[in-house]
Design an enzyme around this catalytic site. Structure first.
Site, PDB file in Angstrom:
ATOM      1  N   SER A 154       0.831  -1.210   0.000  1.00  0.00           N
ATOM      2  CA  SER A 154       0.000   0.000   0.000  1.00  0.00           C
ATOM      3  C   SER A 154       0.865   1.261   0.000  1.00  0.00           C
ATOM      4  O   SER A 154       0.525   2.250   0.638  1.00  0.00           O
ATOM      5  CB  SER A 154      -0.915   0.005   1.215  1.00  0.00           C
ATOM      6  N   GLY A 155       1.982   1.183  -0.733  1.00  0.00           N
ATOM      7  CA  GLY A 155       2.817   2.381  -0.908  1.00  0.00           C
ATOM      8  C   GLY A 155       2.224   3.256  -2.000  1.00  0.00           C
ATOM      9  O   GLY A 155       1.022   3.225  -2.275  1.00  0.00           O
TER      10      GLY A 155
ATOM     11  N   LYS B  58      15.548  -1.085 -15.565  1.00  0.00           N
ATOM     12  CA  LYS B  58      15.452   0.340 -15.929  1.00  0.00           C
ATOM     13  C   LYS B  58      15.725   1.228 -14.721  1.00  0.00           C
ATOM     14  O   LYS B  58      16.097   2.402 -14.889  1.00  0.00           O
ATOM     15  CB  LYS B  58      14.132   0.659 -16.610  1.00  0.00           C
TER      16      LYS B  58
HETATM   17  P1  NAD Z   1       6.793   2.939  -1.885  1.00  0.00           P
HETATM   18  O1  NAD Z   1       8.052   3.314  -2.545  1.00  0.00           O
HETATM   19  O2  NAD Z   1       5.773   3.986  -1.676  1.00  0.00           O
HETATM   20  O3  NAD Z   1       7.265   2.240  -0.516  1.00  0.00           O
HETATM   21  C1  NAD Z   1       6.711   2.426   0.696  1.00  0.00           C
HETATM   22  C2  NAD Z   1       5.904   1.208   1.137  1.00  0.00           C
HETATM   23  O4  NAD Z   1       6.767   0.266   1.790  1.00  0.00           O
HETATM   24  C3  NAD Z   1       4.859   1.616   2.159  1.00  0.00           C
HETATM   25  O5  NAD Z   1       3.648   0.952   1.881  1.00  0.00           O
HETATM   26  C4  NAD Z   1       5.457   1.103   3.452  1.00  0.00           C
HETATM   27  O6  NAD Z   1       4.474   0.798   4.412  1.00  0.00           O
HETATM   28  C5  NAD Z   1       6.137  -0.148   2.982  1.00  0.00           C
HETATM   29  N1  NAD Z   1       7.101  -0.678   3.946  1.00  0.00           N
HETATM   30  C6  NAD Z   1       8.033   0.004   4.654  1.00  0.00           C
HETATM   31  N2  NAD Z   1       8.712  -0.843   5.456  1.00  0.00           N
HETATM   32  C7  NAD Z   1       8.195  -2.073   5.234  1.00  0.00           C
HETATM   33  C8  NAD Z   1       8.470  -3.371   5.743  1.00  0.00           C
HETATM   34  N3  NAD Z   1       9.440  -3.565   6.642  1.00  0.00           N
HETATM   35  N4  NAD Z   1       7.748  -4.415   5.283  1.00  0.00           N
HETATM   36  C9  NAD Z   1       6.797  -4.231   4.365  1.00  0.00           C
HETATM   37  N5  NAD Z   1       6.478  -3.049   3.842  1.00  0.00           N
HETATM   38  C10 NAD Z   1       7.172  -1.974   4.270  1.00  0.00           C
HETATM   39  O7  NAD Z   1       6.105   1.691  -2.621  1.00  0.00           O
HETATM   40  P2  NAD Z   1       5.484   1.628  -4.103  1.00  0.00           P
HETATM   41  O8  NAD Z   1       5.675   2.924  -4.822  1.00  0.00           O
HETATM   42  O9  NAD Z   1       4.099   1.095  -3.974  1.00  0.00           O
HETATM   43  O10 NAD Z   1       6.442   0.582  -4.837  1.00  0.00           O
HETATM   44  C11 NAD Z   1       6.263  -0.807  -4.791  1.00  0.00           C
HETATM   45  C12 NAD Z   1       6.889  -1.424  -6.032  1.00  0.00           C
HETATM   46  O11 NAD Z   1       6.236  -0.888  -7.193  1.00  0.00           O
HETATM   47  C13 NAD Z   1       8.383  -1.128  -6.206  1.00  0.00           C
HETATM   48  O12 NAD Z   1       9.041  -2.275  -6.673  1.00  0.00           O
HETATM   49  C14 NAD Z   1       8.407  -0.046  -7.271  1.00  0.00           C
HETATM   50  O13 NAD Z   1       9.592  -0.077  -8.055  1.00  0.00           O
HETATM   51  C15 NAD Z   1       7.203  -0.414  -8.108  1.00  0.00           C
HETATM   52  N6  NAD Z   1       6.652   0.718  -8.880  1.00  0.00           N
HETATM   53  C16 NAD Z   1       6.489   1.955  -8.325  1.00  0.00           C
HETATM   54  C17 NAD Z   1       5.955   2.980  -9.079  1.00  0.00           C
HETATM   55  C18 NAD Z   1       5.756   4.368  -8.538  1.00  0.00           C
HETATM   56  O14 NAD Z   1       5.610   5.311  -9.316  1.00  0.00           O
HETATM   57  N7  NAD Z   1       5.702   4.560  -7.230  1.00  0.00           N
HETATM   58  C19 NAD Z   1       5.554   2.732 -10.395  1.00  0.00           C
HETATM   59  C20 NAD Z   1       5.715   1.460 -10.925  1.00  0.00           C
HETATM   60  C21 NAD Z   1       6.271   0.464 -10.153  1.00  0.00           C
HETATM   61  P1  13P Z   2      10.788   5.341  -9.639  1.00  0.00           P
HETATM   62  O1  13P Z   2      10.725   4.280  -8.561  1.00  0.00           O
HETATM   63  O2  13P Z   2      12.158   5.715 -10.035  1.00  0.00           O
HETATM   64  O3  13P Z   2       9.924   6.528  -9.270  1.00  0.00           O
HETATM   65  O4  13P Z   2      10.114   4.704 -10.927  1.00  0.00           O
HETATM   66  C1  13P Z   2       8.737   4.508 -10.954  1.00  0.00           C
HETATM   67  C2  13P Z   2       8.382   3.586 -12.070  1.00  0.00           C
HETATM   68  O5  13P Z   2       8.659   2.421 -12.010  1.00  0.00           O
HETATM   69  C3  13P Z   2       7.696   4.175 -13.238  1.00  0.00           C
HETATM   70  O6  13P Z   2       7.279   3.184 -14.151  1.00  0.00           O
END
Ligand code: NAD
Ligand code: 13P
Length: 352
Positions: free
Chosen positions: A11-12, A206
């Site tokens: 739920s990030g 990437k």
């Molecule tokens: P985020 O970067 O917002 O990370 C924070 C999350 O990690 C929070 O939910 C937090 O509660 C959790 N967290 C912290 N400590 C923890 C622990 N010990 N155990 C479990 N959870 C914990 O997360 P995100 O943006 O949802 O990213 C998740 C995945 O999705 C990553 O692999 C990221 O590369 C990918 N992603 C992100 C984006 C983006 O724009 N944010 C886009 C595409 C893919």
């Molecule tokens: P960043 O984690 O660098 O923000 O990248 C987000 C992402 O995966 C966009 O597709």
């Protein structure tokens, strides 16, 4: 029953947007239960309230996606076992470093015949070699696992700006179509591709290229240099993926998960942003420190991925073939200055 229940594990920033996308569709599609459970790694906010309680009261993830309503059918649950108990479809979307622990906790806790998908960009390196996160999930939990990757900066999708994504699947096209149906909206166009390894490696690698682009920005090297870094990075992504899995297809790099994700992450991602600050400070402040200061609890994936890739490269004797990947790691750990990002260009690896 044949009506599927969906739980989102994570739920990030992206996890919350994924829950919003899915919840808008489960309301419309008869083959899914309306309710979407979202497992929340519980924390207490500065106001003294639990994050889960605030999400359920306001329908917003005030910490990781402020200002966005998730949909009333999204239910935040701090209890991992309870959140997955009744689910037939599990969506994994946490920072990759937490997934091994989460999977171990879930052994024996999920239903028979569960289908999984990973939105996680990262990998683990074991004694035996690299292990993709979807593989970790399928091995530890005994489930089939697809992936969804793409040019998907979460904050842009949260406000319903158009983007595309790629679902990677191994063999079962029908399951892939079901995931496509669950995620697709008029502003989120999802394409299935039979190349799970290629799609996941694109999303993972990437992030290393994005760090390189951030260094270039921090040193104000300009657009041509940044474009060169993106091109070289994409080449290394393809070469590395094919060396690991000979089944990886060239065409995957032209999907959203490939070239489009390289572009958007190198323009607007968090890895780029923090790497820019790192280079501006001449590498004097660590990534951990900058991440904590700049991202309010969100997590970078690129720095650990660069280390994981480097381990694979050095173990297999491939360092010379991947000067950009290797240099990014050496800059991250302070062995090379940020300006080294363009100093390997005289090497011409012959993997093309
Ligand atoms: P985020 O970067 O917002 O990370 C924070 C999350 O990690 C929070 O939910 C937090 O509660 C959790 N967290 C912290 N400590 C923890 C622990 N010990 N155990 C479990 N959870 C914990 O997360 P995100 O943006 O949802 O990213 C998740 C995945 O999705 C990553 O692999 C990221 O590369 C990918 N992603 C992100 C984006 C983006 O724009 N944010 C886009 C595409 C893919
Ligand atoms: P960043 O984690 O660098 O923000 O990248 C987000 C992402 O995966 C966009 O597709």
């Amino acid at each position: 029953s044949h009506i599927s229940r969906v739980t989102v594990v994570g739920s990030g920033n992206w996890g919350s947007v994924a829950a919003k996308l899915i919840a808008s569709n489960t309301l419309k599609l008869a083959s899914f239960h309306d309710e979407v459970r979202m497992w929340v790694f519980e924390e207490t906010l500065p106001i003294g309230e639990k994050l889960t309680d605030v999400i359920n009261r306001t329908n917003e993830n005030v910490k990781y996606l402020p200002g966005i309503k998730l949909g009333k059918n999204v239910i935040a649950d701090p209890d991992l076992d309870n959140a997955v108990r009744d689910a037939n479809m599990l969506v994994f979307v946490t920072p990759h470093q937490f997934m091994e622990g989460i999977c171990k906790r879930l052994v024996g806790k999920i239903k028979e015949g569960v289908e999984a998908i990973s939105l996680i960009k990262g990998m683990e390196v074991k004694m035996e070699g690299p292990c993709m996160i979807s593989n970790l999930i399928s091995e530890l939990l005994g489930v089939n696992c697809c992936v969804l990757m793409g040019a998907n900066i979460a904050n842009e999708i949260a406000v319903e700006k158009f983007s595309e994504a790629t679902v990677g699947y191994k063999a079962n096209r029908e399951i892939a179509e079901k995931w496509v149906q669950l995620f697709s909206t008029p502003y989120f166009m999802v394409t299935p591709v039979q190349d799970v390894e290629g799609v996941e490696l694109c999303g993972t690698l990437k992030n290393v290229v994005a760090l390189a682009a951030g260094f270039v920005d921090g040193l104000e090297m300009g657009n041509n240099t940044k474009a060169a870094i993106m091109r070289i990075g994409l080449r290394e992504m393809r070469a590395f993926s094919k060396l690991l899995f000979s089944s990886v297809k060239d065409s995957t790099f032209f999907e959203s998960c490939g070239v489009a994700d390289v572009i958007t992450t190198c323009l607007g991602g968090r890895n780029r942003k923090v790497a820019e600050a790192f280079a501006k400070n001449g590498g004097k402040r660590s990534f951990d420190e900058l991440e904590a200061e700049m991202l309010q609890g969100q997590k970078l994936q690129g720095v650990s991925t660069a280390r994981e890739v480097y381990e694979v490269l050095s173990h297999r004797g491939w360092l010379e073939l991947f000067p950009l990947f290797a240099t990014v790691h050496e800059i991250c750990i302070g062995r090379l200055p940020p300006s080294a990002i363009v100093e390997y260009s005289e090497h011409k690896p012959n993997f093309a």
